[in-house]
Design a protein around this motif. Structure first.
Motif, mmCIF file in Angstrom:
data_model
loop_
_atom_site.group_PDB
_atom_site.id
_atom_site.type_symbol
_atom_site.label_atom_id
_atom_site.label_comp_id
_atom_site.label_asym_id
_atom_site.label_seq_id
_atom_site.Cartn_x
_atom_site.Cartn_y
_atom_site.Cartn_z
ATOM 1 N N THR A 116 1.329 3.976 -3.121
ATOM 2 C CA THR A 116 0.885 5.340 -2.838
ATOM 3 C C THR A 116 2.003 6.356 -3.045
ATOM 4 O O THR A 116 1.788 7.443 -3.587
ATOM 5 C CB THR A 116 0.382 5.454 -1.375
ATOM 6 N N LYS A 117 3.212 5.998 -2.620
ATOM 7 C CA LYS A 117 4.322 6.949 -2.615
ATOM 8 C C LYS A 117 5.194 6.911 -3.864
ATOM 9 O O LYS A 117 5.969 7.825 -4.112
ATOM 10 C CB LYS A 117 5.212 6.679 -1.396
ATOM 11 N N ARG B 232 0.832 -1.204 0.000
ATOM 12 C CA ARG B 232 0.000 0.000 0.000
ATOM 13 C C ARG B 232 0.867 1.255 0.000
ATOM 14 O O ARG B 232 0.606 2.213 -0.739
ATOM 15 C CB ARG B 232 -0.914 -0.005 1.230
ATOM 16 N N ARG B 233 1.896 1.262 0.824
ATOM 17 C CA ARG B 233 2.781 2.421 0.881
ATOM 18 C C ARG B 233 3.515 2.616 -0.438
ATOM 19 O O ARG B 233 3.627 3.741 -0.949
ATOM 20 C CB ARG B 233 3.812 2.247 2.006
#
Length: 220
Positions: A100-101, A96-97
């Motif tokens: 997203t990033k 997820r990170r």
């Protein structure tokens, strides 16, 4: 490969499992390993998937330095505890990170990374690694011939040289630079444990390595 062949790394994994500790394992130089008893991956140790994250890089393996291409292995078995004591799967959290990033590796870089695993790519990488490790062998033998104590240069293209006569890292660096015209890296720059050593690299042209050894031999 038996786990008994990998006792030192097994100690770390056993400790992490017993103490609910996470290991971040950097395998950037695994392609340079020559000794069959040295693990290429921490996951060769039983139980490591429950306590370790491994980083892999194309930079040293395939000369991708500056292109910024690598990958992170986060096993689905891996969990970590929150302050409340809940177990959280880290694979989903990291995914997820990351999504997203990070906007993703460029397409041309992905195609280059894909080529690394082709038959031609593997042959080219082996040739390049053999070249640098031969440099390391030449440097190790040349330094030892002068009476210096040398570590490394076998499973990685770096050599750690013990400074003679108790000299500090910076003092030996300066003497070697100004008196022998050879550049190294003061070991203390890597932390307190590096004091009293200087690090040399085999990432260079063959003739430069040979010339550096000649200069150091004549100097000492």
């Amino acid at each position: 490969r038996r786990s008994s062949d990998l006792p030192e790394l097994k100690k770390w994994v056993d400790y992490a499992l017993a103490n609910d500790t996470l290991i971040l394992f950097d395998a950037a130089y695994e392609a340079y390993i020559q000794d069959e008893n040295v693990p290429h991956s921490i996951y060769e140790i039983k139980g490591a998937k429950k306590c370790a994250i491994e980083f892999r890089s194309f930079s040293k393996t395939a000369g991708f330095t500056g292109v910024r291409c690598g990958y992170t292995v986060v096993p689905k078995e891996l969990t970590a505890a929150t302050l409340e004591g809940d177990r959280i799967p880290l694979n989903r959290l990291w995914n997820r990170r990351q999504c997203t990033k990070f906007n993703g590796t460029s397409y041309i870089t992905q195609r280059a990374a894909e080529a690394v695993y082709s038959a031609e790519g593997k042959a080219q990488i082996k040739k390049t690694i053999d070249y640098y490790m031969t440099n390391a062998k030449i440097m190790k033998e040349g330094l030892e011939a002068t009476g210096l104590k040398v570590y490394g240069g076998i499973n990685a293209p770096y050599l750690w040289v013990k400074t003679p006569n108790g000299l500090s890292s910076w003092r030996f660096f300066e003497q070697m630079l100004y008196e022998a015209n050879v550049v190294g890296t003061p070991g203390v720059g890597f932390g307190p444990s590096g004091e009293g050593y200087i690090r040399l690299t085999a990432f260079g042209e063959r003739n430069d390595c040979i010339e550096a050894m000649r200069r150091i031999k004549n100097w000492l």
